[in-house]
Design a protein around this motif. Structure first.
Motif, mmCIF file in Angstrom:
data_model
loop_
_atom_site.group_PDB
_atom_site.id
_atom_site.type_symbol
_atom_site.label_atom_id
_atom_site.label_comp_id
_atom_site.label_asym_id
_atom_site.label_seq_id
_atom_site.Cartn_x
_atom_site.Cartn_y
_atom_site.Cartn_z
ATOM 1 N N GLU A 168 0.796 -1.242 -0.062
ATOM 2 C CA GLU A 168 0.025 -0.147 0.266
ATOM 3 C C GLU A 168 0.950 1.266 -0.004
ATOM 4 O O GLU A 168 0.464 2.366 -0.797
ATOM 5 C CB GLU A 168 -1.082 0.058 1.198
ATOM 6 N N ARG A 205 2.293 1.585 -3.565
ATOM 7 C CA ARG A 205 1.144 2.159 -4.276
ATOM 8 C C ARG A 205 0.824 3.571 -4.292
ATOM 9 O O ARG A 205 0.769 4.328 -5.132
ATOM 10 C CB ARG A 205 -0.093 1.225 -4.098
ATOM 11 N N ARG A 206 0.856 4.120 -2.868
ATOM 12 C CA ARG A 206 0.631 5.446 -2.640
ATOM 13 C C ARG A 206 1.562 6.249 -3.166
ATOM 14 O O ARG A 206 1.637 7.465 -3.817
ATOM 15 C CB ARG A 206 0.439 5.848 -1.072
ATOM 16 N N GLU A 245 -4.900 10.722 -1.439
ATOM 17 C CA GLU A 245 -5.091 9.269 -1.324
ATOM 18 C C GLU A 245 -6.416 8.939 -1.986
ATOM 19 O O GLU A 245 -7.607 9.620 -1.503
ATOM 20 C CB GLU A 245 -5.025 8.950 0.015
ATOM 21 N N ARG A 251 -12.028 5.365 -0.092
ATOM 22 C CA ARG A 251 -12.226 3.971 -0.162
ATOM 23 C C ARG A 251 -13.647 4.026 -0.176
ATOM 24 O O ARG A 251 -14.440 4.808 0.429
ATOM 25 C CB ARG A 251 -11.758 3.289 0.978
#
Length: 71
Positions: free
Chosen positions: A33, A36-37, A66, A69
């Motif tokens: 993660e 990915r960021r 970001e 979600r």
């Protein structure tokens, strides 16, 4: 010579094995993660100011950007 064997020798796992595996899995997921960021931030930094404006992001906001979600 002993005929007693541990559960691990037969492919059985104990609770502590699962806890270690779960912890390692959590660390791996967090690392992925984080990477990915980092890639997302790099891609956004490569966009022009006009392109950023089109998607509603100012250059100064990139570091905290970001994906949301749940959408």
């Amino acid at each position: 010579m002993s005929t007693a064997h541990s559960a691990a020798e037969f492919g059985h796992t104990t609770d502590s094995d699962w806890r270690v595996f779960s912890s390692l899995t959590s660390c791996w997921v967090a690392f992925q993660e984080w990477r990915r960021r980092g890639r997302l931030q790099a891609e956004l930094c490569n966009l022009s100011d006009r392109a950023l404006m089109d998607i509603g992001i100012a250059r100064g906001e990139i570091r905290g950007t970001e994906p949301r979600r749940g959408f």
